[in-house]
Design an enzyme around this catalytic site. Structure first.
Site, short mmCIF file in Angstrom:
data_model
loop_
_atom_site.label_atom_id
_atom_site.label_comp_id
_atom_site.label_asym_id
_atom_site.label_seq_id
_atom_site.Cartn_x
_atom_site.Cartn_y
_atom_site.Cartn_z
N MET A 93 -17.65 -21.71 -5.07
CA MET A 93 -17.01 -20.64 -5.84
C MET A 93 -15.50 -20.74 -5.69
SD MET A 93 -19.42 -17.38 -4.82
CE MET A 93 -19.44 -17.76 -3.06
N GLY A 181 -12.85 -17.19 -2.56
CA GLY A 181 -13.19 -18.61 -2.59
C GLY A 181 -14.12 -19.01 -1.47
N SER A 182 -15.21 -19.67 -1.79
CA SER A 182 -16.21 -19.91 -0.76
C SER A 182 -17.35 -20.76 -1.30
CB SER A 182 -16.74 -18.57 -0.25
OG SER A 182 -16.95 -17.68 -1.33
N ARG A 183 -18.49 -20.72 -0.59
CA ARG A 183 -19.63 -21.56 -0.95
C ARG A 183 -20.92 -20.91 -0.47
NH1 ARG A 183 -20.05 -27.60 1.66
NH2 ARG A 183 -22.31 -27.69 1.94
#
Length: 218
Positions: A93, A181-183
């Site tokens: 993301m 922001g990440s995963r």
């Protein structure tokens, strides 16, 4: 268990309120440059913390994407709870995606494991094992085990978990978020196969991520 009912996720209200207040204060004292800066930050916060409704697929036995973003991996990886290799789908993301996470399947949270860690770029391989993360062990209605892992990234510094061990959620139901922001990684049961490919864009609670394997004809 907390459920979002607004078009803005609850975690966003303090940030939006503070940036809007700062913009107003600077406007009152005629410091227009800073007023515009905070107004833009307020707009970005509204955009980032948006929480749109999603149409969850009705297909039985389908697993949906837990996050908005882009597929960066579809490959076997060690399960965070058992260490055994399982097919894993990784969703990255960026800061412009919706960051509310949703349950991939209807099921019960057996355990939650939080791991403090570092903040490498979430698209790197070592992010799965070295970054701050929160893993969920989920058992679906068929008794099959799924694992979902929220992973903090280079900018993301806070994982939000809205569920507790023992909670039962529906497929596509909101379960948390990661800021800025990440995963999210999803580990599939052996009986399932991925229905997405690397580079594909997916939407939380809406895109079919995996489906049961077809049984060979006798």
């Amino acid at each position: 268990m907390q459920k979002a009912t607004h078009s803005i996720t609850p975690e966003g209200f303090p940030v939006i309120g503070l940036t809007a207040l700062a913009a107003l204060v600077f406007a009152i004292i005629d410091c227009w440059f800073m007023a515009v800066v905070f107004l833009l930050l307020c707009w970005f916060s509204v955009h980032f913390f948006r929480d749109p409704e999603r149409v969850v697929p009705s297909a039985p036995g389908a697993g949906v994407s837990p996050a908005d973003g882009r597929i960066i991996k579809v490959q076997p990886m060690p399960d965070p709870f058992t260490g055994e290799p399982r097919m894993c789908v990784c969703i990255f993301m960026n800061v412009f995606n919706v960051h509310v996470n949703r349950f991939p399947v209807s099921g019960t949270v057996q355990s939650i494991a939080y791991h403090p860690g570092k903040y490498f770029n979430a698209s790197w391989d070592k992010a799965s094992t070295d970054n701050e993360r929160c893993a969920y062990d989920i058992v679906d209605a068929d008794g099959l085990r799924w694992s979902m892992v929220q992973i903090a990234g280079l900018i993301a510094r806070r994982i939000v978990c809205r569920v507790e061990e023992g909670d039962t959620l529906r497929r596509g139901e909101r379960c948390g978020m990661i800021r800025f922001g990440s995963r999210v990684d999803v580990y599939l049961p052996e009986e399932y196969e991925p229905k997405v490919t690397v580079g594909e864009t997916v939407f939380a609670g809406q895109t079919v991520l995996a489906a049961k394997k077809e049984q060979p004809a006798e």
